[in-house]
Enzyme design. Structure first.
Site: not given
Length: 252
Positions: A143, A156
């Protein structure tokens, strides 16, 4: 240049919807054989059926990537029933939002188990066959949050940042066997995981004002990069993270 993906077995985790499903569609268009994994049995079955209706050679395998025994059995079954895995796409991911000072430890562990440990377990299991066959490709979906952080998504961000470096470890240790490992770092892409954010007008307008291309990315744009990294065209790319972010990092 031929992409070299025809008849190659591609294992994609978290493949029943979203980015994983789009990646599956892109590989199917190149003639690959799909081994699709998810824990959502009904959704996965529907996705496999839809791909088959379109002419794809697709097979579904339900197992939990955070449980090593299930992973080992799942990979063994794929290689026995479908064929040797030539490409692995570690796509399965989980996102939970809490302020850092209130982040529940059990939820933190859950996010890290799916987003980081699951990729490690599946890669380790698949890499043994790739090493023996002296070749293979691993693509990890990380990401933009491997580099940049937003509030309330600390688990995350931590997991995706670690996955970026795990990709480098895979490239470093397995490159001598002809196993190449790279990652894709999506920016603001309209996916299931960001559905709530993209539906908020204020956030949607903010993304469009900050990203140089003035729009969200699409799942198909990510899928095309996954296909490239698994193809003959990327035969000397190893240990890299390709950020598909519309130029967002370039202008911060």
């Amino acid at each position: 240049m031929e992409l070299g993906l025809k008849d190659k077995v591609v294992l994609i985790t978290g493949a029943s919807r979203g980015i994983g499903k789009s990646i599956a569609e892109a590989f199917a268009a190149e003639g690959a054989i799909l081994a699709l994994n998810d824990i959502l049995a009904d959704t996965l079955a529907s996705t496999v059926a839809g791909l088959r209706e379109g002419g794809a050679r697709a097979h579904g395998f339900v197992f939990d990537i955070t449980k090593q025994d299930e992973v080992l059995r799942g990979v063994e079954r794929i290689e026995r029933e479908v064929g040797p895995i030539g490409v692995l796409i570690n796509n399965a991911g989980l996102q939970k939002r809490y302020p850092l000072e209130e982040f529940p430890a059990e939820i933190w562990r859950q996010v890290v188990e799916v987003d980081l440990t699951g990729a490690f377990l599946v890669s380790q299991a698949v890499a043994k066959g790739m090493i023996a066959r002296r070749g293979g490709r691993i693509v990890n979906i990380t990401s933009i949050n491997a580099e940049l952080v937003r509030e309330t998504i600390s688990a995350y961000c931590a997991a995706k940042g670690a996955l970026k470096n795990l990709t480098k470890s895979m490239a470093t240790e397995w490159g001598k066997y002809g196993v190449l490992a790279n990652a894709i770092g999506p920016g603001y892409v309209k996916t299931d995981i960001d559905a709530e954010l993209s539906a908020r007008k204020e956030f949607d307008e903010w993304v469009k004002s900050e990203v140089p291309l003035r729009r969200w990315g699409s799942k198909e744009e990510l899928a095309s990069v996954a296909v490239f990294l698994a193809s003959n065209g990327a035969s000397y790319i190893n240990g890299q993270t390709v950020y598909v972010d519309g130029g967002w990092q370039a202008c911060l």
